[in-house]
Design a protein around this motif. Structure first.
Motif, PDB file in Angstrom:
ATOM      1  N   ARG A  82       0.843  -1.195   0.000  1.00 37.82           N
ATOM      2  CA  ARG A  82       0.000   0.000   0.000  1.00 37.82           C
ATOM      3  C   ARG A  82       0.878   1.245   0.000  1.00 37.82           C
ATOM      4  O   ARG A  82       0.579   2.226  -0.688  1.00 37.82           O
ATOM      5  CB  ARG A  82      -0.905  -0.017   1.225  1.00 37.82           C
ATOM      6  CG  ARG A  82      -1.824   1.188   1.324  1.00 37.82           C
ATOM      7  CD  ARG A  82      -2.630   1.207   2.594  1.00 37.82           C
ATOM      8  NE  ARG A  82      -3.461   0.023   2.748  1.00 37.82           N
ATOM      9  CZ  ARG A  82      -4.409  -0.099   3.661  1.00 37.82           C
ATOM     10  NH1 ARG A  82      -4.659   0.893   4.489  1.00 37.82           N
ATOM     11  NH2 ARG A  82      -5.113  -1.207   3.777  1.00 37.82           N
ATOM     12  N   ARG A  83       1.986   1.185   0.725  1.00 37.11           N
ATOM     13  CA  ARG A  83       2.877   2.344   0.783  1.00 37.11           C
ATOM     14  C   ARG A  83       3.410   2.693  -0.605  1.00 37.11           C
ATOM     15  O   ARG A  83       3.502   3.866  -0.980  1.00 37.11           O
ATOM     16  CB  ARG A  83       4.042   2.061   1.733  1.00 37.11           C
ATOM     17  CG  ARG A  83       5.041   3.215   1.835  1.00 37.11           C
ATOM     18  CD  ARG A  83       6.162   2.884   2.793  1.00 37.11           C
ATOM     19  NE  ARG A  83       5.653   2.673   4.151  1.00 37.11           N
ATOM     20  CZ  ARG A  83       6.421   2.307   5.170  1.00 37.11           C
ATOM     21  NH1 ARG A  83       7.719   2.092   4.980  1.00 37.11           N
ATOM     22  NH2 ARG A  83       5.910   2.142   6.371  1.00 37.11           N
ATOM     23  N   THR A  84       3.782   1.673  -1.396  1.00 39.41           N
ATOM     24  CA  THR A  84       4.292   1.921  -2.741  1.00 39.41           C
ATOM     25  C   THR A  84       3.270   2.676  -3.576  1.00 39.41           C
ATOM     26  O   THR A  84       3.583   3.669  -4.233  1.00 39.41           O
ATOM     27  CB  THR A  84       4.629   0.588  -3.435  1.00 39.41           C
ATOM     28  OG1 THR A  84       5.602  -0.108  -2.666  1.00 39.41           O
ATOM     29  CG2 THR A  84       5.181   0.836  -4.839  1.00 39.41           C
ATOM     30  N   LEU A 126       0.724   4.450  -2.566  1.00 40.89           N
ATOM     31  CA  LEU A 126       0.492   5.791  -2.041  1.00 40.89           C
ATOM     32  C   LEU A 126       1.624   6.733  -2.435  1.00 40.89           C
ATOM     33  O   LEU A 126       1.389   7.906  -2.743  1.00 40.89           O
ATOM     34  CB  LEU A 126       0.335   5.733  -0.518  1.00 40.89           C
ATOM     35  CG  LEU A 126      -0.936   5.035  -0.019  1.00 40.89           C
ATOM     36  CD1 LEU A 126      -0.910   4.917   1.494  1.00 40.89           C
ATOM     37  CD2 LEU A 126      -2.184   5.769  -0.472  1.00 40.89           C
ATOM     38  N   GLN A 127       2.860   6.207  -2.449  1.00 42.57           N
ATOM     39  CA  GLN A 127       3.982   7.036  -2.879  1.00 42.57           C
ATOM     40  C   GLN A 127       3.823   7.461  -4.331  1.00 42.57           C
ATOM     41  O   GLN A 127       4.082   8.610  -4.693  1.00 42.57           O
ATOM     42  CB  GLN A 127       5.300   6.282  -2.687  1.00 42.57           C
ATOM     43  CG  GLN A 127       5.739   6.150  -1.237  1.00 42.57           C
ATOM     44  CD  GLN A 127       6.961   5.257  -1.080  1.00 42.57           C
ATOM     45  OE1 GLN A 127       7.314   4.493  -1.989  1.00 42.57           O
ATOM     46  NE2 GLN A 127       7.609   5.344   0.075  1.00 42.57           N
ATOM     47  N   LEU A 128       3.363   6.531  -5.179  1.00 41.39           N
ATOM     48  CA  LEU A 128       3.149   6.854  -6.588  1.00 41.39           C
ATOM     49  C   LEU A 128       2.063   7.906  -6.755  1.00 41.39           C
ATOM     50  O   LEU A 128       2.075   8.680  -7.713  1.00 41.39           O
ATOM     51  CB  LEU A 128       2.779   5.592  -7.369  1.00 41.39           C
ATOM     52  CG  LEU A 128       3.909   4.565  -7.527  1.00 41.39           C
ATOM     53  CD1 LEU A 128       3.373   3.279  -8.127  1.00 41.39           C
ATOM     54  CD2 LEU A 128       5.034   5.132  -8.386  1.00 41.39           C
ATOM     55  N   GLY A 168       1.585  10.220  -4.553  1.00 48.91           N
ATOM     56  CA  GLY A 168       1.982  11.395  -3.786  1.00 48.91           C
ATOM     57  C   GLY A 168       1.136  11.608  -2.559  1.00 48.91           C
ATOM     58  O   GLY A 168       0.864  12.738  -2.148  1.00 48.91           O
ATOM     59  N   THR A 181      -0.161  10.195   1.556  1.00 49.49           N
ATOM     60  CA  THR A 181       0.305   9.571   2.790  1.00 49.49           C
ATOM     61  C   THR A 181      -0.695   8.568   3.342  1.00 49.49           C
ATOM     62  O   THR A 181      -0.377   7.817   4.260  1.00 49.49           O
ATOM     63  CB  THR A 181       0.570  10.650   3.862  1.00 49.49           C
ATOM     64  OG1 THR A 181      -0.623  11.412   4.057  1.00 49.49           O
ATOM     65  CG2 THR A 181       1.697  11.567   3.417  1.00 49.49           C
ATOM     66  N   SER A 182      -1.913   8.561   2.795  1.00 47.29           N
ATOM     67  CA  SER A 182      -2.942   7.645   3.274  1.00 47.29           C
ATOM     68  C   SER A 182      -3.955   7.413   2.161  1.00 47.29           C
ATOM     69  O   SER A 182      -3.987   8.146   1.169  1.00 47.29           O
ATOM     70  CB  SER A 182      -3.662   8.225   4.490  1.00 47.29           C
ATOM     71  OG  SER A 182      -4.407   9.377   4.104  1.00 47.29           O
ATOM     72  N   ALA A 235       2.472   0.048 -10.939  1.00 49.52           N
ATOM     73  CA  ALA A 235       3.367   0.164  -9.789  1.00 49.52           C
ATOM     74  C   ALA A 235       4.763  -0.354 -10.125  1.00 49.52           C
ATOM     75  O   ALA A 235       5.768   0.243  -9.724  1.00 49.52           O
ATOM     76  CB  ALA A 235       2.790  -0.604  -8.612  1.00 49.52           C
ATOM     77  N   ARG A 290       6.612   2.205 -11.853  1.00 54.26           N
ATOM     78  CA  ARG A 290       6.673   3.456 -11.085  1.00 54.26           C
ATOM     79  C   ARG A 290       5.973   4.601 -11.822  1.00 54.26           C
ATOM     80  O   ARG A 290       6.479   5.717 -11.911  1.00 54.26           O
ATOM     81  CB  ARG A 290       8.132   3.834 -10.769  1.00 54.26           C
ATOM     82  CG  ARG A 290       8.845   2.817  -9.881  1.00 54.26           C
ATOM     83  CD  ARG A 290       8.178   2.736  -8.515  1.00 54.26           C
ATOM     84  NE  ARG A 290       8.921   1.951  -7.550  1.00 54.26           N
ATOM     85  CZ  ARG A 290       8.738   0.669  -7.290  1.00 54.26           C
ATOM     86  NH1 ARG A 290       7.802   0.007  -7.971  1.00 54.26           N
ATOM     87  NH2 ARG A 290       9.437   0.036  -6.380  1.00 54.26           N
ATOM     88  N   PRO A 335       3.665   7.561 -12.100  1.00 54.21           N
ATOM     89  CA  PRO A 335       3.048   8.491 -11.144  1.00 54.21           C
ATOM     90  C   PRO A 335       1.526   8.491 -11.278  1.00 54.21           C
ATOM     91  O   PRO A 335       0.988   8.521 -12.387  1.00 54.21           O
ATOM     92  CB  PRO A 335       3.630   9.852 -11.549  1.00 54.21           C
ATOM     93  CG  PRO A 335       4.887   9.528 -12.286  1.00 54.21           C
ATOM     94  CD  PRO A 335       4.608   8.243 -13.010  1.00 54.21           C
TER      95      PRO A 335
END
Length: 325
Positions: A7-9, A11-13, A15, A17-18, A134, A137, A139
């Motif tokens: 999930r973090r990956t 969310l990073q894509l 931009g 935090t949750s 994902a 990568r 965006p």
């Protein structure tokens, strides 16, 4: 390719935090600040009397943009030259890019394209594509559960908006007095990804039955837009809220979205800029096409005859082709 897809990956894509922040990104993509058809055959969106056919974009860097749609979405490059590129899925042309290297990027305050929405044939296909995105990568702008569908948002290298989505089964859509219930809720990413292997991408190309499920336009005046696309083109209203209107054929949730969130009061578009050149609405019914043409001419719209239909121009200069297939 082995992927550490968490999930973090994702969310990073995006931009974010949750998941709530990702949903907020999707809400921005849909202009909402308030809180499918399964199988490999044609989706509900493609079985209606009218449906979206293809989209043509004017772009500055044709190789960069063509490669993006090929690699990000898995579209097949069907024809390619220095002047244009044609991409599609299952032998069906969906996207044409026209090279305009001297063009200025169209501002988001102008009328024009808000996003092109590519409809995955199944929810599993959406999950497989998300793993692929994902792993590369790509965006992302946000994720959303719209009740009628589940969506992921992103932008191409020149800022043209994209939605990649899968419909829920139409039997789950809720209608009341001709309006379909939609929302912009948090997407249940773990549940979506439970449909596929998140550690190995098996999405080599777009599914053969991937299509453009709907178009979403920026317009300068909502009532004027509804008068053209409903009153003249003949799409039926399915929802209106907060500066946006949604229209469809055959009780699909929407084949066309229109909004004034960034473009209220916009004037005629500048054809020397990038962005949407034209899109098509296609039908198998000659009588439907004839009725459309008659209404357009009666309304005094600019109409040009094509070999298999007509091209009309909306009040802001966006061209729509009405095609018999």
């Amino acid at each position: 390719m082995t992927i550490d897809l968490t999930r973090r990956t994702l969310l990073q894509l995006a931009g974010a935090t949750s998941l709530a922040a990702a949903a907020a990104g999707a809400a921005r993509a849909e202009g909402n600040t308030q809180g499918g058809g399964q199988g490999s055959g044609p989706t509900y969106a493609s079985r209606t009397p009218m449906r979206v056919g293809m989209v043509t974009l004017r772009v500055k860097q044709i190789d960069v943009v063509a490669d993006y749609y090929r690699d990000m979405l898995g579209l097949t490059v069907m024809e390619r030259s220095t002047a244009s590129a044609q991409l599609g899925a299952g032998g069906v042309k969906l996207l044409v890019l026209e090279a305009r290297p001297e063009a200025v990027i169209e501002p988001r305050s102008a009328a024009g394209l808000y996003h092109t929405a590519f409809l995955m044939p199944t929810r599993k296909d959406l999950a497989r594509w998300l793993v692929h995105a994902a792993s590369h990568r790509v965006p992302l702008s946000g994720f959303a559960d719209h009740l009628v569908s589940e969506s992921v948002y992103l932008d191409d290298p020149e800022g043209n908006g994209i939605e990649v989505y899968a419909d829920r089964d139409p039997s789950q859509w809720q209608w009341s007095e001709g309006s379909v219930k939609m929302a912009t809720d948090e997407l249940n990413i773990p549940d979506l990804l439970s449909l596929t292997n998140t550690r190995v991408s098996d999405y080599a190309k777009a599914p053969d039955s991937l299509r453009v499920g709907h178009m979403h336009l920026r317009v300068g005046d909502l009532a004027q837009a509804e008068n053209f696309y409903h009153g003249t083109v003949g799409l039926d209203p399915t929802r209106r809220r907060n500066g946006a209107a949604f229209l469809s054929s055959g009780r699909y949730h929407h084949h066309l979205g229109m909004n004034v969130w960034q473009s209220q009061g916009a004037g005629r578009r500048d054809d020397s800029m990038t962005g949407l050149a034209w899109f098509s609405l296609v039908t198998e019914k000659q009588e439907l096409l004839a009725a459309q043409e008659a209404r357009l001419r009666k309304a005094g719209a600019k109409v040009e005859a094509l070999a298999n239909g007509v091209e009309a121009v909306d009040p802001w200069g966006t061209r729509v082709r009405l095609i018999k297939v």
